[in-house]
Design an enzyme around this catalytic site. Structure first.
Site, PDB file in Angstrom:
ATOM      1  N   LYS A 267       1.060  -1.381   0.037  1.00 18.13           N
ATOM      2  CA  LYS A 267       0.036  -0.141  -0.143  1.00 18.13           C
ATOM      3  C   LYS A 267       1.065   1.295  -0.110  1.00 18.13           C
ATOM      4  CE  LYS A 267      -3.296   2.817   2.782  1.00 18.13           C
ATOM      5  NZ  LYS A 267      -4.056   2.537   4.074  1.00 18.13           N
ATOM      6  N   ASP A 272      -2.699  10.141   3.892  1.00 19.40           N
ATOM      7  CA  ASP A 272      -3.862   9.720   3.758  1.00 19.40           C
ATOM      8  C   ASP A 272      -4.619  10.725   4.756  1.00 19.40           C
ATOM      9  OD1 ASP A 272      -6.414   8.664   4.188  1.00 19.40           O
ATOM     10  OD2 ASP A 272      -5.765   7.016   5.305  1.00 19.40           O
ATOM     11  N   LYS A 279      -9.993  13.035   8.130  1.00 20.52           N
ATOM     12  CA  LYS A 279      -9.637  12.641   9.486  1.00 20.52           C
ATOM     13  C   LYS A 279      -9.518  13.697  10.484  1.00 20.52           C
ATOM     14  CE  LYS A 279      -6.737   8.893   8.080  1.00 20.52           C
ATOM     15  NZ  LYS A 279      -7.197   7.516   9.006  1.00 20.52           N
ATOM     16  N   ASP A 290       1.662   6.113   5.960  1.00 16.34           N
ATOM     17  CA  ASP A 290       0.402   5.310   4.955  1.00 16.34           C
ATOM     18  C   ASP A 290       1.118   4.633   3.913  1.00 16.34           C
ATOM     19  OD1 ASP A 290      -1.994   4.322   5.490  1.00 16.34           O
ATOM     20  OD2 ASP A 290      -3.231   5.705   4.489  1.00 16.34           O
ATOM     21  N   ASP A 349     -12.229   7.216   3.777  1.00 13.49           N
ATOM     22  CA  ASP A 349     -10.948   6.869   4.374  1.00 13.49           C
ATOM     23  C   ASP A 349     -10.830   5.507   4.555  1.00 13.49           C
ATOM     24  OD1 ASP A 349      -8.876   7.572   5.743  1.00 13.49           O
ATOM     25  OD2 ASP A 349      -9.883   7.772   7.902  1.00 13.49           O
ATOM     26  N   GLU A 351      -9.314   3.842   2.245  1.00 13.37           N
ATOM     27  CA  GLU A 351      -8.990   3.882   0.704  1.00 13.37           C
ATOM     28  C   GLU A 351      -7.942   3.074   0.487  1.00 13.37           C
ATOM     29  OE1 GLU A 351      -7.515   5.389   3.291  1.00 13.37           O
ATOM     30  OE2 GLU A 351      -5.650   5.179   2.863  1.00 13.37           O
ATOM     31  N   ARG A 353      -7.752  -0.379   0.934  1.00 13.85           N
ATOM     32  CA  ARG A 353      -8.697  -1.733   0.187  1.00 13.85           C
ATOM     33  C   ARG A 353      -8.681  -1.355  -1.225  1.00 13.85           C
ATOM     34  NH1 ARG A 353     -12.828  -1.780   4.712  1.00 13.85           N
ATOM     35  NH2 ARG A 353     -11.319  -1.003   5.844  1.00 13.85           N
TER      36      ARG A 353
END
Ligand code: BES
Ligand code: MN
Ligand code: ZN
Length: 496
Positions: A267, A272, A279, A290, A349, A351, A353
């Site tokens: 990933k 993020d 967030k 991230d 959020d 994201e 996946r």
């Protein structure tokens, strides 16, 4: 740091500092006992006076009495002998390296690898010293305007082994450990680099540089390529960002042509914000980490390339930013993934996946023997497992075992989590094939269940590293995990 292997009595090393351990109750290790003999029982006398280090990791620096070849002696406390296990050994290594860095010694000989550590083999004991020393030495100060003046004199460490016959085996182990240490450092540097520098384009350039240096093959897919492939899930995440997304494909062709590759999917969200499902502000800076899955995959590629591992390995890194803007994906939007499955995005959020599912579908074309994805995927995994082990999921028992054992061998441990169909219903959507979130209960599990829907065509494992990829607070920074686990996994597959 330079590392080498030695095999000699502790009193015979011509070195700036010889390092030996003592257990509590004044029990000298055999290396300490040899020094004691050569120093007219000086250590025994210290013990009688109650001056030997007793506590685990406590150190005592002595000037050489002149009857041994070393200039200094560093004694380190090993604590209680029956409690001396992996964790204690690792703590002692770090205490020793930190103590040495406080001295003027430029080099030292460590007798620690001779210790019995819960029956761990010599290879493990050597690797842990190399990784521990590299961790103590690590600094990330390239963005400070003034260089720190606290650079240690310590430049090289020799590791003593008990038997001369072990030397060449030990030297091979050392080379492997040094490769892992370099991979870890690379992953840490990528993770720590600020998100205005470490963008998707930056990661792509890092992959290209790695390819050039180690003669790997690299290909970088651009947004238009993703559009042609129908990667609607991945593309939905990048929509709010001014930075172009990338899909990095980096290959180490170390095996035979016909051999099926291992694919690592990392990933690579370089920042993020949560997107429109923004967030909260506190600690949002940590979302630069991230991309740690991507960083650990690149670090692992560096290690296996350096080892010239006889195995085909493909790194697959979907990378973009998750930003809010008027072009960003909205909660309620429905997108079509490359697999054809449609997804209702209920929370922008979730994201990770979304970018991973298209990368997993893309992985099918390589006919892999195994696919492992690595992702800072869920806050729920941090709640479940804290900062100790990675969350581990797999759709194949042998792969699960192999990954778990690799983590154990590297002391970069992963713990099995349930990938059960019973959780799948949490992902159902009234409007699309699935939703991208499964509600509050078992958040790490439902994220894995989402990914499993895109990994039906191969053996697949998933590592949720949200709790293990970086540290918060005073020691904020990337850990470089799970480069150790992944490299050991691939070393295992190269042998099999
Ligand atoms: N990158 C985060 C997960 C994360 C959280 C990593 C904390 C490290 C520390 C991920 O993209 C995310 O935001 N996940 C959401 C999922 C939720 C909306 C279902 C989460 O965990 O809150
Ligand atoms: Mn997120
Ligand atoms: Zn994320």
């Amino acid at each position: 740091m330079e590392f080498s292997i030695k095999s000699a009595a502790s009193d015979k090393h011509k070195t700036d500092c010889v390092v030996v351990g003592v257990f509590d109750n004044n029990r000298l290790t055999s290396a300490a006992a040899s020094l004691d003999q050569a120093c007219k029982k000086h250590l025994s006398e210290l013990g009688r006076q109650g001056d030997l280090p007793k506590k685990l990791g406590a150190t005592l620096l002595l000037q050489s009495p002149g009857t041994i070849s070393a200039r200094r002696i560093l004694l380190v406390g090993l604590g209680a002998e029956q409690e001396f296990k992996e964790k204690q050994y690792r703590e002692v290594v770090r205490a020793v390296v930190r103590a040495l860095m406080q001295t003027g010694a430029a080099e030292a000989v460590l007798h620690l690898p001779e210790l019995d550590v819960n029956n761990r083999d010599l290879r493990w004991r050597l690797e842990q010293v190399v990784l521990g020393a590299a961790e103590c030495e690590y600094r990330f100060d390239g963005f400070k305007s003034k260089a720190s003046n606290k650079t240690a004199a310590l430049k090289s460490i020799a590791l003593n082994v008990a038997y001369k016959a072990e030397v060449s085996k030990a030297e091979a182990a050392l080379r492997g450990a040094a490769a892992i240490a370099e991979g870890v450092k690379f992953a840490k540097d990528l993770g720590n680099t600020p998100p205005n520098i470490c963008t998707p384009s930056y990661l792509a350039q890092q992959a290209k540089d790695l390819a050039k240096r180690y003669r790997l093959k690299v290909e970088v897919l651009e947004q238009r390529d993703m559009e042609k492939l129908g990667m609607g899930a991945l593309l939905s995440v990048t929509r709010g960002s001014a930075q172009p997304p990338k899909l990095i494909v980096l290959r180490h062709d170390g095996g035979k042509k016909k051999d099926k590759p291992c694919v690592l999917v990392g990933k690579g969200i370089t920042f993020d914000t949560g997107g429109i499902s923004l967030k909260p502000a506190p600690d949002m800076d940590e979302m630069k980490f991230d991309m740690s899955g991507a960083g650990s995959v690149l670090g692992t590629m560096k290690a296996v390339a350096q080892m010239k591992l006889p195995l085909n390995v493909i790194a697959l890194i979907p990378t973009c930013e998750n930003m809010p803007s008027s072009t960003a994906t909205r909660p309620g939007d429905i997108v079509t993934s490359m697999s054809g499955q449609t997804v209702e995005i209920l929370n922008t959020d979730a994201e990770g996946r979304l970018i991973l599912c298209d990368a997993l579908t893309y992985a099918e074309r390589f006919e892999p023997q195994a696919v492992i994805d690595i992702a800072t995927l869920t806050g729920a995994c941090v709640i479940a497992l804290g900062h100790v082990v990675h969350g581990l999921y797999a759709n194949n028992d042998r792969l699960l075992d192999d990954v778990r054992q690799a983590g154990d061998a590297a002391y970069d441990r992963a713990w099995p989590m349930p990938l059960l169909d019973d959780y799948q219903e949490q992902l159902s959507s009234n409007f699309a094939d699935m939703a991208n979130i499964g509600g509050r209960p078992a958040g790490s599990v439902t994220a894995a269940c989402y990914l499993a829907r895109f990994a039906k065509k191969f053996h697949w494992a998933h590592l949720d590293i949200a709790g293990t990829a970086y540290r918060s607070g005073k020691d904020k920074g990337s850990t470089g995990r799970p480069v150790g686990l992944l490299t050991h996994f691939l070393m295992g597959r190269a042998k099999a």
